[in-house]
Write an enzyme that holds these catalytic residues in place. Sequence first.
Site, PDB file in Angstrom:
ATOM      1  CG  ASP A 164      -8.386  -4.087   1.114  1.00  0.00           C
ATOM      2  OD1 ASP A 164      -9.300  -3.509   1.732  1.00  0.00           O
ATOM      3  OD2 ASP A 164      -8.296  -4.096  -0.122  1.00  0.00           O
ATOM      4  CG  ASP A 192     -14.143  -5.923   1.829  1.00  0.00           C
ATOM      5  OD1 ASP A 192     -14.049  -5.237   2.863  1.00  0.00           O
ATOM      6  OD2 ASP A 192     -14.381  -5.444   0.716  1.00  0.00           O
ATOM      7  CG  ASP A 250      -3.392 -19.944  -1.709  1.00  0.00           C
ATOM      8  OD1 ASP A 250      -2.878 -19.972  -0.577  1.00  0.00           O
ATOM      9  OD2 ASP A 250      -2.951 -20.621  -2.663  1.00  0.00           O
ATOM     10  CE  LYS A 309       0.736 -17.607  -2.848  1.00  0.00           C
ATOM     11  NZ  LYS A 309      -0.210 -18.748  -2.973  1.00  0.00           N
ATOM     12  CE1 TYR A 356      -3.777  -2.285   0.330  1.00  0.00           C
ATOM     13  CE2 TYR A 356      -4.690  -0.220   1.112  1.00  0.00           C
ATOM     14  CZ  TYR A 356      -4.869  -1.495   0.627  1.00  0.00           C
ATOM     15  OH  TYR A 356      -6.124  -1.965   0.446  1.00  0.00           O
TER      16      TYR A 356
HETATM   17  C1  IPM Z   1     -10.610  -0.442   3.541  1.00  0.00           C
HETATM   18  C2  IPM Z   1     -10.773   0.170   2.182  1.00  0.00           C
HETATM   19  C3  IPM Z   1      -9.560   1.047   1.891  1.00  0.00           C
HETATM   20  C4  IPM Z   1      -8.344   0.150   1.903  1.00  0.00           C
HETATM   21  C5  IPM Z   1      -9.634   1.861   0.597  1.00  0.00           C
HETATM   22  C6  IPM Z   1     -10.909   2.698   0.538  1.00  0.00           C
HETATM   23  C7  IPM Z   1      -8.430   2.711   0.400  1.00  0.00           C
HETATM   24  O1  IPM Z   1     -10.963  -0.814   1.212  1.00  0.00           O
HETATM   25  O2  IPM Z   1     -10.541   0.299   4.535  1.00  0.00           O
HETATM   26  O3  IPM Z   1     -10.553  -1.672   3.624  1.00  0.00           O
HETATM   27  O4  IPM Z   1      -8.008  -0.476   0.888  1.00  0.00           O
HETATM   28  O5  IPM Z   1      -7.698   0.039   2.954  1.00  0.00           O
HETATM   29 MG    MG Z   2     -11.139  -2.755   1.995  1.00  0.00          MG
END
Ligand code: IPM
Ligand code: MG
Length: 350
Positions: free
Chosen positions: A241, A245, A217, A185, A135
């Site tokens: 990240d 999710d 993975d 990984k 990042y």
């Molecule tokens: C998160 C989001 C952010 C990230 C984006 C919006 C930059 O996806 O907080 O997970 O990738 O960290």
């Molecule tokens: Mg995110």
Amino acid sequence: MKICVLPGDGIGPEITREAVRVLQALVPQAEVEEALLGGIAVDTTGSPYPDATRALARAADAVLLGAVGGPKWDNLPREQRPERGLLGIRQDLGLFANLRPAILYKELANASSLKPELVAGLDILIVRELTGDIYFGQPRGVEMRDGQRFGFNTMHYNEGEIRRIGRVAFEAARKRGKRLCSVDKMNVLETTQLWRDVMNELAPEYPDVTLSHMLVDNCAMQLVREPRQFDVIVTGNLFGDILSDEAAMLTGSIGMLPSASLDERNKGLFEPSHGSAPDIAGKNVANPLATILSVAMMLRYTFNLETEAARIEAAVQKVLAQGLRTADIAEGGTRTIGTTEMGDAVLAAL
Ligand code: IPM
Ligand code: MG
């Protein structure tokens, strides 16, 4: 207690308004001041993280954030995109430890896309490193090489960065189910071999915590196959990240999930795990519970007010048990209410 509130874009202003009401009801001594971040900051000042916001956020003890971004700003140059505001404040405040719980409330067991017997009682904590990795790694860019466009980013961690996030994760596991799974990984990426080595070096300091390792993975697969095998997961910025999710979606109700991003002294930025949902903004239908629960995390982690934090969480549970739902979590036999009514219900339950 100085709290900087950054409502941001989309549903951000509506949901933070409810969360601030809950905060002020419970902790009247909290001093709240608002500033701009994200798209609204770009529109007003030209920058997604304006100097005035930086000054206020630096001076505050904690930051409460709604959400940033929306289609309106998608075509701006990278430096002006709302996401830059978020990445900027994380880096500026040194918020390296991102805690993302994925909890399935028993009242919402049917919200998951997985079979209820796979997810009932799910309670995972993802600890994501937030200020390093690909990042922020240099060099990065897109340039011409050998007559064609060439894109490049750099994944790197030094052992100090890995050790400090490792400690946060071991400490968190110690306070929960005492199982920590480190995700990497290492079969391909040297950086993550170092990650695994440093986690192993830390393990003897936490003999009460069982450390395991998993390739990213496989972890993605295990999260949908048998998610309850996990207690605490620790991983780098990019993998975290993606996996956070995925874990959030297991609960089927991302509108319920808070998050904390902490620095070395537990100053933090607290925000819902969901986005700015521009499609429903301004309609009083958004779910404010993730932001309200983010206030609970703030009280717990930054201010050490465990009793008050637990009271907010209990009030949210009570409201769910009463059958009150915003549209995103509504189902048969429940009553659908709006954003402000949900705030009212939590205040009443408090
Ligand atoms: C998160 C989001 C952010 C990230 C984006 C919006 C930059 O996806 O907080 O997970 O990738 O960290
Ligand atoms: Mg995110």
